[in-house]
Write an enzyme that holds these catalytic residues in place. Structure first.
Site, short mmCIF file in Angstrom:
data_model
loop_
_atom_site.label_atom_id
_atom_site.label_comp_id
_atom_site.label_asym_id
_atom_site.label_seq_id
_atom_site.Cartn_x
_atom_site.Cartn_y
_atom_site.Cartn_z
N GLU A 186 0.85 -1.21 0.00
CA GLU A 186 0.00 0.00 0.00
C GLU A 186 0.88 1.25 0.00
O GLU A 186 0.64 2.20 -0.76
CB GLU A 186 -0.91 0.01 1.24
N ASN A 219 -1.61 -6.46 8.56
CA ASN A 219 -2.60 -6.01 9.54
C ASN A 219 -2.96 -7.13 10.52
O ASN A 219 -3.25 -6.87 11.68
CB ASN A 219 -3.82 -5.37 8.84
#
Lengths: 225, 225
Positions: free
Chosen positions: A69, A163
């Site tokens: 990202e 995450n």
């Protein structure tokens, strides 16, 4: 590189982490079918960062420089400074006009502690846009709340998912009996022995069936044979 | 109020701390001669804060709410939040778009510690413009450096001058033998006894002659009678 190896006419899925505009252009030029599954929040982050650069800000991205990202966001600009911890602060020029954004899945604590360090540097202007994902933040908060009330905590998801790993680290802080597992096959029956209440959470990318299977089999252990 | 008591044709001096636009308008309407001595940095601060409000930011002024400069800046907007310390943070609404400025004569340490506290609140966006006066900052730094190398330190200036008081507080941190005096008449000969090296600094508004007189008379003490 990767894009070069794709054949014309192929279908390419852009995952939630997004891709840099340059990669997108090269893909369209090759005549491949693009299925763009970039998360809307990541798209928003890319747009905010690009706009900041257009407005004359030096863009600072708070996050992990190896995360796809962050790489896709950095790829949206001619020059971006990625700050993963305080040792990266020297990259920021003195008296600069800084535009600061954050990788969407970071925790609010990490975001604010890095902001704190940035505003202690000398600057002429700092513009910060909160680009954190509210869902990720909520997931972290619920996981912390849950793991404090259980005897054993399971965090489900790929060991490569940043995450999920972050979620597991966070839970371990509040409950030492936290285990990061990819699926039910990794469950060790001895781990749970003597524990009465178990908690289960999962990373954003963990498929629903992995969670359902895990909870179902965990519940079955509770039944008399 | 004050403006009502001024007669048409009178000459009014706007001091360095500035005045709110509303006061300026009322003064012009009365037909008085205005001599505007507002500091350029205070004018800039007023313009930045007004522009932030126009751009949809909730304006936060870091500083002392009773200081005339802060009052003049707050007077430029329909609504401003003044933050003097962490107990004022509750005034900031959650998830707001904040525009943050600082009273020009505050110290960089105070500015960054308050910013740090602000970015720990929940927000959608924070834009901070560094409105500190470089001269005031330089004066503070030089005073700290000086007071660490002397046996006794004098800070000259009005007891009502906020920046002189701040300078004295700062020096006291690094040298317990710091004295805030208004002029030579307040000097007590016993204070200096036994001290070899004295340092002298002064607030921004202290007249040159007060400093010259003080240094001259202090030097004279050093000469054999």
């Amino acid at each position: 590189d990767d894009v070069e190896q794709i054949k014309a006419g192929a279908t390419v899925l852009i995952r939630s982490h997004g891709a840099a505009p340059e990669q997108m252009t090269r893909l369209s030029q090759k005549g491949v079918n693009i299925v763009d599954a970039t998360c809307v929040l990541v798209k928003r982050l890319q747009q905010i960062a690009s706009q900041m650069q257009k407005d004359g800000y030096k863009v600072v991205i708070i996050g992990d420089k190896n995360h796809p990202e962050v790489q896709a966001v950095a790829g949206c600009m001619s020059e971006a400074i990625v700050i993963a911890d305080e040792s990266d602060l020297h990259k920021i020029a003195e008296n600069a006009k800084l535009g600061v954004v954050c990788q969407t899945t970071q925790s609010p604590e990490f975001f604010s502690s890095m902001l704190c360090a940035i505003v202690r540097c000398s600057f002429s202007e700092v513009k910060v846009v909160n680009t954190l994902c509210k869902e990720a933040v909520k997931r972290q908060e619920s996981a912390v709340e849950l793991c404090r009330r259980v005897d054993i905590m399971f965090v489900l998801g790929s060991l490569e998912s940043a995450n999920t790993r972050k979620l597991a680290e966070l839970c371990k802080k509040y409950n030492k009996q936290t285990f990061h597992l990819q699926n039910w096959r990794e469950f060790d029956i001895n781990t749970g022995s003597g524990k009465k209440v178990a908690g289960v959470t999962a990373g954003a990318s963990t498929p629903e069936w992995i969670i359902d299977e895990f909870v179902e089999k965990l519940r079955a252990l509770d039944r008399p044979l």
